[in-house]
Design an enzyme around this catalytic site. Structure first.
Site, PDB file in Angstrom:
ATOM      1  N   ASP A  61     -23.404  10.344 -63.386  1.00 59.52           N
ATOM      2  CA  ASP A  61     -23.378   9.134 -64.225  1.00 59.52           C
ATOM      3  C   ASP A  61     -24.337   9.320 -65.389  1.00 59.52           C
ATOM      4  O   ASP A  61     -25.470   9.749 -65.188  1.00 59.52           O
ATOM      5  CB  ASP A  61     -23.862   7.917 -63.400  1.00 59.52           C
ATOM      6  CG  ASP A  61     -22.892   7.583 -62.274  1.00 59.52           C
ATOM      7  OD1 ASP A  61     -21.712   8.014 -62.362  1.00 59.52           O
ATOM      8  OD2 ASP A  61     -23.317   6.928 -61.313  1.00 59.52           O
ATOM      9  N   ASP A  67     -32.738   3.296 -67.441  1.00 57.65           N
ATOM     10  CA  ASP A  67     -32.737   3.927 -66.102  1.00 57.65           C
ATOM     11  C   ASP A  67     -33.988   4.810 -65.962  1.00 57.65           C
ATOM     12  O   ASP A  67     -34.723   4.749 -64.980  1.00 57.65           O
ATOM     13  CB  ASP A  67     -31.522   4.868 -65.957  1.00 57.65           C
ATOM     14  CG  ASP A  67     -30.217   4.145 -65.663  1.00 57.65           C
ATOM     15  OD1 ASP A  67     -29.168   4.637 -66.130  1.00 57.65           O
ATOM     16  OD2 ASP A  67     -30.250   3.114 -64.971  1.00 57.65           O
ATOM     17  N   GLU A  89     -32.468   7.475 -57.324  1.00 56.52           N
ATOM     18  CA  GLU A  89     -31.136   7.815 -57.838  1.00 56.52           C
ATOM     19  C   GLU A  89     -31.263   8.660 -59.098  1.00 56.52           C
ATOM     20  O   GLU A  89     -30.393   9.472 -59.408  1.00 56.52           O
ATOM     21  CB  GLU A  89     -30.328   6.552 -58.150  1.00 56.52           C
ATOM     22  CG  GLU A  89     -28.929   6.860 -58.665  1.00 56.52           C
ATOM     23  CD  GLU A  89     -28.159   5.615 -59.091  1.00 56.52           C
ATOM     24  OE1 GLU A  89     -28.777   4.658 -59.556  1.00 56.52           O
ATOM     25  OE2 GLU A  89     -26.928   5.639 -58.927  1.00 56.52           O
ATOM     26  N   GLU A  90     -32.373   8.475 -59.824  1.00 53.53           N
ATOM     27  CA  GLU A  90     -32.515   9.149 -61.120  1.00 53.53           C
ATOM     28  C   GLU A  90     -33.146  10.530 -61.005  1.00 53.53           C
ATOM     29  O   GLU A  90     -33.391  11.193 -62.014  1.00 53.53           O
ATOM     30  CB  GLU A  90     -33.350   8.269 -62.067  1.00 53.53           C
ATOM     31  CG  GLU A  90     -32.777   6.882 -62.311  1.00 53.53           C
ATOM     32  CD  GLU A  90     -31.300   6.893 -62.722  1.00 53.53           C
ATOM     33  OE1 GLU A  90     -30.562   5.979 -62.318  1.00 53.53           O
ATOM     34  OE2 GLU A  90     -30.885   7.842 -63.420  1.00 53.53           O
ATOM     35  N   ASP A 108     -33.029   2.713 -56.194  1.00 56.65           N
ATOM     36  CA  ASP A 108     -32.171   2.780 -57.371  1.00 56.65           C
ATOM     37  C   ASP A 108     -32.940   1.977 -58.427  1.00 56.65           C
ATOM     38  O   ASP A 108     -32.909   0.742 -58.398  1.00 56.65           O
ATOM     39  CB  ASP A 108     -30.792   2.160 -57.092  1.00 56.65           C
ATOM     40  CG  ASP A 108     -29.915   2.188 -58.339  1.00 56.65           C
ATOM     41  OD1 ASP A 108     -28.759   1.714 -58.265  1.00 56.65           O
ATOM     42  OD2 ASP A 108     -30.388   2.658 -59.397  1.00 56.65           O
ATOM     43  N   LEU A 110     -32.693   1.211 -61.538  1.00 59.29           N
ATOM     44  CA  LEU A 110     -31.998   0.221 -62.347  1.00 59.29           C
ATOM     45  C   LEU A 110     -30.521   0.253 -61.995  1.00 59.29           C
ATOM     46  O   LEU A 110     -29.762   1.110 -62.445  1.00 59.29           O
ATOM     47  CB  LEU A 110     -32.182   0.473 -63.836  1.00 59.29           C
ATOM     48  CG  LEU A 110     -31.860  -0.834 -64.580  1.00 59.29           C
ATOM     49  CD1 LEU A 110     -33.098  -1.708 -64.667  1.00 59.29           C
ATOM     50  CD2 LEU A 110     -31.269  -0.574 -65.914  1.00 59.29           C
ATOM     51  N   ASP A 111     -30.112  -0.707 -61.140  1.00 55.42           N
ATOM     52  CA  ASP A 111     -28.707  -0.767 -60.728  1.00 55.42           C
ATOM     53  C   ASP A 111     -27.953  -1.694 -61.667  1.00 55.42           C
ATOM     54  O   ASP A 111     -28.420  -2.774 -62.006  1.00 55.42           O
ATOM     55  CB  ASP A 111     -28.602  -1.288 -59.296  1.00 55.42           C
ATOM     56  CG  ASP A 111     -27.155  -1.393 -58.882  1.00 55.42           C
ATOM     57  OD1 ASP A 111     -26.543  -0.347 -58.622  1.00 55.42           O
ATOM     58  OD2 ASP A 111     -26.618  -2.521 -58.882  1.00 55.42           O
ATOM     59  N   GLU A 271     -28.813   2.064 -51.974  1.00 56.92           N
ATOM     60  CA  GLU A 271     -28.006   0.906 -52.383  1.00 56.92           C
ATOM     61  C   GLU A 271     -27.426   0.213 -51.143  1.00 56.92           C
ATOM     62  O   GLU A 271     -27.784  -0.912 -50.819  1.00 56.92           O
ATOM     63  CB  GLU A 271     -26.881   1.351 -53.342  1.00 56.92           C
ATOM     64  CG  GLU A 271     -27.423   1.779 -54.706  1.00 56.92           C
ATOM     65  CD  GLU A 271     -26.350   2.353 -55.624  1.00 56.92           C
ATOM     66  OE1 GLU A 271     -25.434   3.042 -55.150  1.00 56.92           O
ATOM     67  OE2 GLU A 271     -26.447   2.114 -56.850  1.00 56.92           O
TER      68      GLU A 271
HETATM   69  P1  AFP Z   1     -23.949   1.347 -62.985  1.00 57.11           P
HETATM   70  O1  AFP Z   1     -25.397   1.365 -62.533  1.00 57.11           O
HETATM   71  O2  AFP Z   1     -23.442   2.667 -63.468  1.00 57.11           O
HETATM   72  O3  AFP Z   1     -23.666   0.205 -63.935  1.00 57.11           O
HETATM   73  O4  AFP Z   1     -23.074   1.061 -61.673  1.00 57.11           O
HETATM   74  C1  AFP Z   1     -23.272  -0.198 -61.062  1.00 57.11           C
HETATM   75  C2  AFP Z   1     -22.677  -0.084 -59.665  1.00 57.11           C
HETATM   76  O5  AFP Z   1     -23.249   0.996 -58.980  1.00 57.11           O
HETATM   77  C3  AFP Z   1     -22.875  -1.368 -58.872  1.00 57.11           C
HETATM   78  O6  AFP Z   1     -23.983  -2.106 -59.268  1.00 57.11           O
HETATM   79  C4  AFP Z   1     -21.583  -2.137 -59.123  1.00 57.11           C
HETATM   80  O7  AFP Z   1     -21.232  -2.977 -58.049  1.00 57.11           O
HETATM   81  C5  AFP Z   1     -20.560  -1.016 -59.306  1.00 57.11           C
HETATM   82  O8  AFP Z   1     -21.283   0.135 -59.768  1.00 57.11           O
HETATM   83  C6  AFP Z   1     -19.512  -1.359 -60.329  1.00 57.11           C
HETATM   84  O9  AFP Z   1     -18.601  -0.279 -60.312  1.00 57.11           O
HETATM   85  P2  AFP Z   1     -17.315  -0.331 -61.265  1.00 57.11           P
HETATM   86  O10 AFP Z   1     -17.864  -0.182 -62.672  1.00 57.11           O
HETATM   87  O11 AFP Z   1     -16.479   0.856 -60.823  1.00 57.11           O
HETATM   88  O12 AFP Z   1     -16.624  -1.631 -61.048  1.00 57.11           O
END
Ligand code: AFP
Length: 328
Positions: A61, A67, A89-90, A108, A110-111, A271
């Site tokens: 990613d 992040d 995660e980073e 994680d 920054l989720d 997560e």
């Molecule tokens: P990011 O950190 O790349 O924005 O991903 C967020 C995540 O890990 C989680 O927080 C969400 O529920 C999920 O991904 C959303 O995934 P989609 O973009 O495939 O819907």
């Protein structure tokens, strides 16, 4: 900065040294997340927060500037906390901070980072264990061995949702005092709900059980589930989890047939496991569709897992769809 812990928090941790270390580490982490919250609140005033750094995390990613900054802020805060090992995660590998210290923390930082530029709630997720005599063994274990877990949400409020095994509480950062105050103690998730969260655009990638379940939800009162359903999908795990804690519902991120998504998108260690710990302590359920998340052993640090969690009844119902599939 202080957190006024509930009198019950971590009372079930009988070793006073470990309990004190948990309280100290949560306080250090909260100080770091208060800094992250401040940066988030400035949004576009902090140049290029959502800009990609050109780097990538362990799953490829694209890494956003925030992040990386969040991971640096947390790492610095943990250097003075009773934490021996830090997994993020980073970062590809575990960071050894001070091998003699009693705890191991996974995060994680920054989720939901793909939402940074859209002013949608994002957050920091964390999981804590008693350290073992080496870094790998401190993390490669089932989530049931966590001694503390939870997440911060950077939204209209900055909140900390946390458990140490004696219930789930929510603290709110008081913007006036700068301290985290207990707002909701011993939270309980509604056992039944007709609200679900899933990225419905992946319908054609799902396996049969999930497809059958969602299609039955869409049939509403005329269908086999005989109820009118509602859907929410924030695209930020902490935001969906916080909503489910407060009003019930079920979150699903199943494995699907896209490259690299056979075990879904979310990672078990930092997560799924901490969210599962919080949800179970609030009376909900968390599985990979059939197995309890907290029973699943961790084979590799950034291992993905299909994730279903929320109100007990719908999680059980979806599990029955998987069991029917196994019989077919
Ligand atoms: P990011 O950190 O790349 O924005 O991903 C967020 C995540 O890990 C989680 O927080 C969400 O529920 C999920 O991904 C959303 O995934 P989609 O973009 O495939 O819907």
């Amino acid at each position: 900065m202080a957190i006024r812990f509930s009198s019950e928090f971590a009372k079930n941790i009988t070793d006073n040294t470990i309990r004190a270390a948990v309280l100290e580490t949560v306080t250090a982490l909260a100080g770091a997340c208060k800094q992250i919250s401040h940066i988030c609140a400035r949004g576009p005033l902090e140049q290029g927060l959502g800009a990609e750094t050109g780097g990538a995390n362990t799953d490829g990613d694209a890494q956003k500037a925030l992040d990386v900054r969040s991971d640096e802020i947390i790492t610095k805060a943990l250097e003075t906390a009773p934490v021996a090992y830090y997994a993020s995660e980073e970062q590809d590998d575990i960071v050894t901070l001070a091998a003699s210290k009693p705890l191991a923390l996974a995060s994680d930082p920054l989720d939901g980072s793909s939402n940074i530029d859209t002013n949608v709630s994002i957050g920091t997720i964390f999981s804590m264990f008693e350290a073992k005599d080496n870094a790998a063994d401190s993390f490669l274990r089932p989530g049931s061995e966590q001694i503390c877990g939870g997440f911060f949400v950077y939204g209209p409020q900055t909140t900390l949702v946390i458990t140490a095994g004696a219930g789930t509480d929510t603290y709110v950062l008081d913007p006036d005092s700068g301290d985290f105050e207990l707002a909701l103690a011993a939270m309980k998730i509604m056992p039944v709900s007709t609200e679900y969260a899933i990225n419905a655009s992946n319908h054609h990638h799902w396996g049969a059980p999930i497809r059958a379940y969602i299609e039955d939800c869409l049939l509403g009162v005329a269908g086999p589930l005989a109820a009118k359903y509602n859907m929410r999908w924030v695209g930020s795990l902490v935001a969906d989890a916080n909503r489910i804690l407060s009003r019930g519902g079920m979150f699903m991120y199943p494995g699907d047939d896209r490259d690299g998504y056979g075990d879904g998108r979310l990672r078990l260690l930092y997560e799924a496991s901490p969210v599962a710990f919080v949800i179970e302590q609030a009376g909900g359920a968390a599985t990979d569709g059939t197995r309890r998340i907290l029973d699943i052993p961790l084979g590799t640090l950034h291992q993905r897992v299909p994730l279903v969690f929320g109100s007990k009844e719908p999680v059980q119902t979806l599990g029955d769809y998987y069991k029917k599939q196994d019989i077919l």
